[in-house]
Structures are given as C-alpha cells and as structure tokens.
Design a protein around this motif. Structure first.
Motif, PDB file in Angstrom:
ATOM      1  N   GLY A 171     -39.435  -7.546 -25.243  1.00 28.49           N
ATOM      2  CA  GLY A 171     -38.478  -6.349 -24.913  1.00 28.49           C
ATOM      3  C   GLY A 171     -37.081  -6.664 -25.527  1.00 28.49           C
ATOM      4  O   GLY A 171     -36.485  -5.732 -25.977  1.00 28.49           O
ATOM      5  N   ALA A 174     -37.448  -6.037 -29.276  1.00 33.41           N
ATOM      6  CA  ALA A 174     -37.442  -4.698 -29.594  1.00 33.41           C
ATOM      7  C   ALA A 174     -36.109  -3.941 -29.795  1.00 33.41           C
ATOM      8  O   ALA A 174     -35.958  -3.178 -30.618  1.00 33.41           O
ATOM      9  CB  ALA A 174     -38.443  -3.942 -28.640  1.00 33.41           C
ATOM     10  N   ALA A 175     -35.345  -4.396 -28.731  1.00 31.80           N
ATOM     11  CA  ALA A 175     -33.991  -3.807 -28.414  1.00 31.80           C
ATOM     12  C   ALA A 175     -33.130  -4.195 -29.652  1.00 31.80           C
ATOM     13  O   ALA A 175     -32.384  -3.419 -30.411  1.00 31.80           O
ATOM     14  CB  ALA A 175     -33.260  -4.168 -27.125  1.00 31.80           C
ATOM     15  N   ALA A 192     -39.508   2.183 -29.313  1.00 37.83           N
ATOM     16  CA  ALA A 192     -39.546   1.180 -28.256  1.00 37.83           C
ATOM     17  C   ALA A 192     -40.897   1.599 -27.434  1.00 37.83           C
ATOM     18  O   ALA A 192     -41.543   0.482 -27.183  1.00 37.83           O
ATOM     19  CB  ALA A 192     -38.353   1.395 -27.353  1.00 37.83           C
ATOM     20  N   ILE A 229     -42.890  -4.424 -20.828  1.00 39.67           N
ATOM     21  CA  ILE A 229     -42.268  -4.142 -22.166  1.00 39.67           C
ATOM     22  C   ILE A 229     -41.587  -2.864 -22.415  1.00 39.67           C
ATOM     23  O   ILE A 229     -40.153  -2.937 -22.548  1.00 39.67           O
ATOM     24  CB  ILE A 229     -43.187  -4.402 -23.423  1.00 39.67           C
ATOM     25  N   THR A 232     -38.311  -3.179 -19.980  1.00 42.65           N
ATOM     26  CA  THR A 232     -37.441  -4.000 -20.367  1.00 42.65           C
ATOM     27  C   THR A 232     -36.765  -3.468 -21.764  1.00 42.65           C
ATOM     28  O   THR A 232     -35.455  -3.568 -21.571  1.00 42.65           O
ATOM     29  CB  THR A 232     -37.982  -5.468 -20.716  1.00 42.65           C
ATOM     30  N   SER A 233     -37.531  -3.160 -22.796  1.00 42.53           N
ATOM     31  CA  SER A 233     -36.829  -2.743 -23.956  1.00 42.53           C
ATOM     32  C   SER A 233     -35.947  -1.688 -23.838  1.00 42.53           C
ATOM     33  O   SER A 233     -34.721  -1.331 -24.258  1.00 42.53           O
ATOM     34  CB  SER A 233     -37.812  -2.681 -25.065  1.00 42.53           C
TER      35      SER A 233
END
Length: 335
Positions: A171, A174-175, A192, A229, A232-233
C-alpha cells in the motif's frame, strides 16, 4: 597555471557542528521510536481477557473459571455453555478462541489454531495444568481437538504472519509510485484500485497455492487482500493529496509504526498490552489480518467488523482525494 581554487563558497562550506549534533539526536530519536514501535508489543505480550468458552455443568464450569483466575488472573473472558456443541459453535463463529470442555469429567481442550496459534498453545498448557491438578500423578496428556487447523504445508501459520508486512508495504509503495509517476487525482485513484485488485490476486495465489498458508475460497482471500491494500494505499494517497509530503509521512507512521506492530497477526489482539490491541483492529493492517483469517479458515464468519473498518479507511481516502482534486480545480478556475 594557477591551481589556487580560492576559499570555499558558502554552499561548499562544512556544516556547523550544532547541525551535526542535531542530526545525531534526530537519528537517535527515530531509531528509538522504531525499536519501541516494533519491540514493545512483542515484549509486553501476554494473555488478558482472551474470550474462551467452558463447557459442562454449571458447577464444574464455575470451578474451572475459579481455577483459571487463580492461575492466570484476568487472562480469560469466560463464556459458560451447557455442552460441547455450543462451545464448538462459538469457536466456529469466532466469538471465542477455544474452549475447555469438562462435560465428560476429564478436562479436554477444543482449539482453533487458525484463529491464533499462540492462544491455542496457551489453552493447551492451561488444560494440561487442570488435568494434573484433578488427577495428581496421572498422565498429563489432555485430549485436544482442533476445529480450524492451520494448513499442513504451514502448520505454524508463518506465511500468514509474514504476509502482514508486505501488504502494508504494498500500500505504501503504491502511494509513493502513483504520486511520483501519475498526474491527476482520478488516475491515481484508478491506479491504486487496479493495483489492489491485481495485488490481491497475486498475494492470495502465492500464499494459498504456492506456500500453502491459506485455505478457503481463493476469490474471497483475494478480495480480503485487495481490500486491505486498497484501504492502505488510498488513505495514504488522500493524506498526501491534502497535506503533501507531510501527509505521506503521517500515513506511513499510521500504517507502519502503529498499524503493523499492533495488528495482532502473529499472536492475537487480546495478547497485546493494554488498549493497543483494540487500536490495532481499527487500522487497516489489523483489520486486514483478521479478515483474511475469517475468509481463509472460518468461511467468512466474523468478517463484518474488519470489512467495515477497511471500507471506512477506503472511503476516507476517497473523500480526501476528491476534496483535494476539487480544491485544485477551483483554484485553477479562479486563476
């Protein structure tokens, strides 16, 4: 040829010693925080208010409760039930971690190692002590039944435990990448969500089909990982879009330094010190771990709370991204 380069410019001059001292102090503080975040929950881990059932006649069940409280004060939150079947239903519904069954006279233990191998071991040791106390000098072996066993390929649940950190890291990654490589709020959010879907399929496939760490339905397990995920991201993307680099740092602290150590994935939330286990279940790492246990080993039972938590974080990230996008659009129109 003149080789004299002259005095150092201001940009090339060495940093003042107070700056060096400040950097050392900051690094020491960061290291101390990291150690505290990851070591404190493990070192202070112990059983307290673990929900279990005691099955049998009321008098016998009450006596077991008294003995348990004497041996391990405040370790268990006991639900008394009339028979073995009722205790097993509570275990399958994930309302309790296991049960001590005294309906036949001799204590027996019913566990669900997939819910928590650490709690299962605690229950087995307690039942053994009870059996030894009731029949001194007899064999200390206590009959044990595992209603939700971990897979034979991973009997210690190492894959599930080790998989918690990559989910958080996925996550965060990815961000970071979407923020650096993709322009436009809508495109970042789409990226995302797409990564959450593909990442969920990949991680669940590795854990279930290669490592043999998961049972249950592959689509359900993939969905649990994907939701974790995504929550989170997207929440970190939302914080970054609102606060910039500070928002990304805040998201990393929430997920990595708080959420991951307090997830309770390696033991159980109730075994973490004080209020930390409850807090951990309100963050994506803890909720995601509990959701994956439910889908993999309990046919989705007790999945409602973690799904609500993850959906709330997902929605929060979406709202922050939307609000930030609208704010930038309004600013451009005014300009």
């Amino acid at each position: 040829m003149n080789t004299d380069r002259g005095p150092l410019t201001a940009d090339m001059s060495p940093s003042p010693w107070p700056t060096v001292a400040g950097a050392v102090v900051l690094l020491t503080a960061v290291l101390s925080v990291l150690l505290t975040a990851f070591a404190w929950p493990s070192v202070r881990s112990s059983a307290h208010d673990l929900p279990i059932a005691v099955a049998g006649p009321a008098a016998a069940a009450e006596q077991v409760g008294v003995v348990l409280d004497e041996r391990l004060p405040d370790a268990f939150e006991i639900t008394e039930v009339a028979d073995t079947a009722a205790a097993e239903q509570l275990i399958r519904d994930r309302e309790v971690y296991g049960a001590i069954d005294v309906s036949s006279g001799t204590p027996q233990v019913v566990i669900a190692s997939a819910a928590s191998s650490a709690v299962a071991q605690t229950l087995q040791s307690v039942a053994t002590a009870l059996g030894r106390a009731e029949t001194p000098g007899a064999s200390t072996a206590v009959a044990t039944r595992d209603l939700a066993a971990l897979p034979a390929d991973d009997p210690r649940g190492a894959g599930l435990t080790a998989g918690a950190l990559p989910l958080v890291m996925g996550g965060l990654l990815a961000a970071v990448l979407l923020t650096r490589l993709v322009r436009g709020t809508a495109r970042r959010v789409t990226g995302a969500l797409a990564f959450a879907a593909t990442g969920g399929l990949a991680v669940a496939a590795i854990l279930q089909f290669w490592l043999g760490s998961l049972g249950g339905s592959y689509p359900a397990n993939s969905g649990a990982v994907a939701l974790t995920i995504a929550a989170t991201s997207l929440s970190i993307l939302g914080l970054e879009s609102l606060l910039g680099t500070v928002g990304f740092g805040l998201g990393a602290v929430i997920m990595m330094l708080i959420g991951n150590p307090l997830s309770g994935t390696s033991t159980a939330p109730e075994m973490l010190p004080g209020w930390s286990g409850t807090l951990g279940q309100l963050l994506p790492p803890g909720a995601g771990g509990q959701l994956l246990r439910s889908t993999a080993f309990f046919d989705g039972r007790a999945a409602t709370q973690p799904v609500v938590v993850l959906a709330a974080w997902l929605a929060l990230g979406g709202v922050l991204c939307l609000g930030s996008g609208l704010r930038r659009m309004t600013g451009r129109q005014r300009a």
